[in-house]
Design a protein around this motif. Structure first.
Motif, short mmCIF file in Angstrom:
data_model
loop_
_atom_site.label_atom_id
_atom_site.label_comp_id
_atom_site.label_asym_id
_atom_site.label_seq_id
_atom_site.Cartn_x
_atom_site.Cartn_y
_atom_site.Cartn_z
N LEU A 292 -4.59 4.04 -8.81
CA LEU A 292 -3.24 4.60 -8.96
C LEU A 292 -3.32 6.01 -9.51
CD1 LEU A 292 -0.16 4.04 -8.79
CD2 LEU A 292 -0.27 3.46 -11.21
N THR A 293 -4.21 6.24 -10.46
CA THR A 293 -4.34 7.58 -11.04
C THR A 293 -5.40 8.42 -10.34
OG1 THR A 293 -5.83 6.65 -12.72
CG2 THR A 293 -3.49 6.87 -13.30
N LYS A 294 -6.25 7.79 -9.53
CA LYS A 294 -7.25 8.55 -8.78
C LYS A 294 -6.65 9.19 -7.53
CE LYS A 294 -11.23 5.58 -9.97
NZ LYS A 294 -12.20 4.60 -9.40
N TYR A 295 -5.81 8.44 -6.84
CA TYR A 295 -5.31 8.88 -5.54
C TYR A 295 -3.88 9.42 -5.58
CZ TYR A 295 -9.24 6.14 -3.63
OH TYR A 295 -10.48 5.63 -3.34
N PHE A 296 -3.16 9.12 -6.65
CA PHE A 296 -1.74 9.47 -6.71
C PHE A 296 -1.45 10.27 -7.99
CE2 PHE A 296 -2.12 5.18 -4.77
CZ PHE A 296 -1.94 5.56 -3.46
N TYR B 193 -4.61 -5.76 1.16
CA TYR B 193 -4.31 -4.89 0.03
C TYR B 193 -5.29 -3.71 0.02
CZ TYR B 193 -3.94 -3.12 -4.73
OH TYR B 193 -3.80 -2.29 -5.82
N GLU B 194 -6.58 -4.00 0.25
CA GLU B 194 -7.57 -2.93 0.29
C GLU B 194 -7.28 -1.94 1.41
OE1 GLU B 194 -10.09 -2.10 -1.93
OE2 GLU B 194 -8.75 -3.51 -2.96
N ARG B 195 -6.88 -2.46 2.54
CA ARG B 195 -6.57 -1.56 3.65
C ARG B 195 -5.40 -0.65 3.29
NH1 ARG B 195 -8.91 -2.08 8.24
NH2 ARG B 195 -7.14 -1.33 9.46
N TYR B 196 -4.36 -1.22 2.70
CA TYR B 196 -3.17 -0.44 2.36
C TYR B 196 -3.50 0.67 1.35
CZ TYR B 196 -0.48 -4.32 4.42
OH TYR B 196 0.03 -5.27 5.26
N VAL B 197 -4.27 0.33 0.33
CA VAL B 197 -4.55 1.29 -0.74
C VAL B 197 -5.66 2.25 -0.36
CG1 VAL B 197 -5.36 1.55 -3.13
CG2 VAL B 197 -3.73 -0.28 -2.53
#
Length: 508
Positions: free
Chosen positions: A346-350, A451-455
């Motif tokens: 969440l904090t790495k990509y966004f 979930y992995e695919r979405y994120v």
């Protein structure tokens, strides 16, 4: 390349000349080869690079990608390039007729981008029918490698057409452009994908039996293929195409998952990256160079969907979807940062940024919009590269390949320990989440897989989110078009009836 007078309706381009917007334009055409140059080995590799360039620019272009806000992994603050017809609520029919500005019609751009190089790729592959035609550079015979690339480009172009359209005109080396029967050769997306995979398999066979290791020149920006990488790339594309072509859950269950497994087992073992170079940043038809989804994230035209943020932090009060709005108040623009996400990505990509700096937050009451577009997070994964205009951006992650293999094992009742390990390659290593376990059910493992695919994967190439949600359990909302119609001007040119998709009961 030589400057020439381009008629987009030229032979092999498969575009109607009668439409008012297809006028001759005096520009350098980087995708249409001069047939007289094909016998020159160095020029041949330049033409191969042009073919890959057309595929890549089309696949990351703003149109149709911005329309896939309908999959709710990201949301759009603007209906640019006619995308609103895809993601507006309630869903509506896609426009499909003549228009003075084809670029803003969401189902036109990809069609004309990809078909812009179909003829070139066919021409190149036909050159090898002459046994005396050789591609020799520095005393080394690259003929089989060059031929494999020509087949692979065909696979990439037609594979993407099949993913996006319900039908297409299947022009192959067996056809004559001057006598091509458009109606007789209008094929379903399954038939077009079958052809794409046939060409892909032909390429793979040539590469496997080729004695050459490294290509003599780069055909993708920032990439020089050697034999191992090219085989992995081709196999991963096979897995992507075969797994993603289903339009519904029912079709997904009918996919040849053993074949997906075979492709994925030979697929990428590292992330496949492309240089964010000039000319490799997306192109919408014949204009809007540089308009790509990476830039739109940076420009704040699109934001991460609260639907996905809620999946990443299901127990945090500030991940609620949709963000609530009190009538008469704009306090929602200061919606707080999520504090309680178990996923470190969440904090790495966004990046948190309140909505007072986002024009989309003022549009929730416009027709077609709603509070569903609101988000307090931007995508930051490639922000610095796009701002600098240089660096490598991902196109096909190892995690995407891993999840195809894991899904194939789930669909074929395979080894759950191996499935869990493949999911954990990103889930644990990158997300710092509790590991998936072999003791879990296939259904539970499937939930973690998607979930992995979405994120991890589906925002790297955002078209994937649409393909995944139309075929998986997280279904698209009713009325969402599952694919595009052939562009209206094409249909009219060839005496075929106009049709379209979208709206409840007319999804496909």
């Amino acid at each position: 390349m030589k400057r020439l007078l381009i008629y987009i309706a030229a032979v092999f381009m498969l575009v109607p000349s009668s439409c008012s917007f297809f006028e001759p334009i005096d520009i350098a055409n980087e995708n249409q080869p001069n047939i007289n140059d094909l016998a020159t080995p160095a020029e041949f590799y330049s033409l191969l690079r042009n073919g890959y360039n057309t595929w890549y620019n089309g696949s990351i272009a703003a149109s149709p990608t911005i329309g896939f806000a309908n999959a709710e992994l990201f949301q759009a603050g603007t209906p640019g390039w006619g995308s609103g017809t895809m993601w507006f609520r309630p869903r509506q029919q896609l426009f499909n007729d003549d228009t003075p500005d084809p670029v803003i019609i969401i189902n036109f751009g990809a069609w004309y981008n990809y078909y812009g190089s179909v003829g070139s790729a066919i021409k190149m592959s036909k050159m090898f029918e002459d046994p005396n035609f050789k591609i020799t550079l520095g005393g080394v015979d690259y003929t089989n490698r060059a031929k494999a690339h020509a087949y692979l480009i065909q696979a990439l172009l037609y594979g993407n057409i099949a993913l996006l359209y319900d039908k297409a005109y299947l022009f192959t080396a067996e056809h004559d452009a001057l006598t091509f029967d458009f109606a007789a050769n209008t094929k379903t997306y399954q038939e077009v994908m079958d052809y794409a995979l046939t060409q892909l398999d032909r390429a793979i066979e040539l590469i496997e039996t080729d004695a050459i290791d490294e290509d003599p020149a780069s055909v993708v920006a920032g990439v020089t293929f050697n034999k191992a990488l090219l085989l992995q790339f081709a196999n991963s594309m096979g897995a992507r195409f075969l797994a993603s072509n289903a339009r519904t859950q029912a079709e997904n269950s009918q996919v040849d998952w053993n074949r997906v497994k075979s492709y994925a087992e030979k697929g990428l073992q590292a992330d496949f990256k492309v240089a964010y170079d000039e000319g490799w940043r997306g192109k919408v038809m014949t204009r809007d160079v540089g308009s790509n989804y990476f830039a739109f994230y940076n420009m704040n035209w699109i934001r991460i969907s609260q639907w996905l943020l809620n999946k990443m932090a299901p127990d945090d009060p500030y991940s609620v979807y949709p963000i609530p709005v009190t009538p008469g108040s704009d306090s929602f623009k200061d919606w707080p940062e999520i504090q309680n996400s178990p996923d470190s990505r969440l904090t790495k990509y966004f990046r948190y940024e309140n909505m007072r700096n986002w024009f989309g937050s003022d549009r929730t009451e416009r027709p077609g919009y709603g509070t569903f577009i609101l988000s307090q997070y931007r995508y930051w994964r490639y922000y610095d590269i796009v701002e600098r205009g240089q660096g490598m951006v991902d196109h096909f992650l190892k995690a995407e390949n891993d999840t195809y293999l894991a899904e194939a094992l789930i669909r074929t009742s395979g080894d759950r320990e191996r499935i869990a390990q493949l999911i954990n390659n990103s889930r644990v290593t990158l997300g710092d989440l509790p590991p998936a376990l072999a003791a879990e059910s296939y259904e539970a493992l499937e939930d973690k897989l998607f979930y992995e695919r979405y994120v991890e994967c589906d925002l790297v190439w955002p078209q994937l989110g649409f393909f995944d949600r139309r075929r998986g359990k997280d279904q698209l909302i009713p009325g969402t078009a599952r694919h595009f119609p052939i562009p209206g001007p094409e249909l009219k040119m060839h005496g075929q009836a106009l049709y379209t998709f979208g709206g409840v009961g007319n999804e496909m």
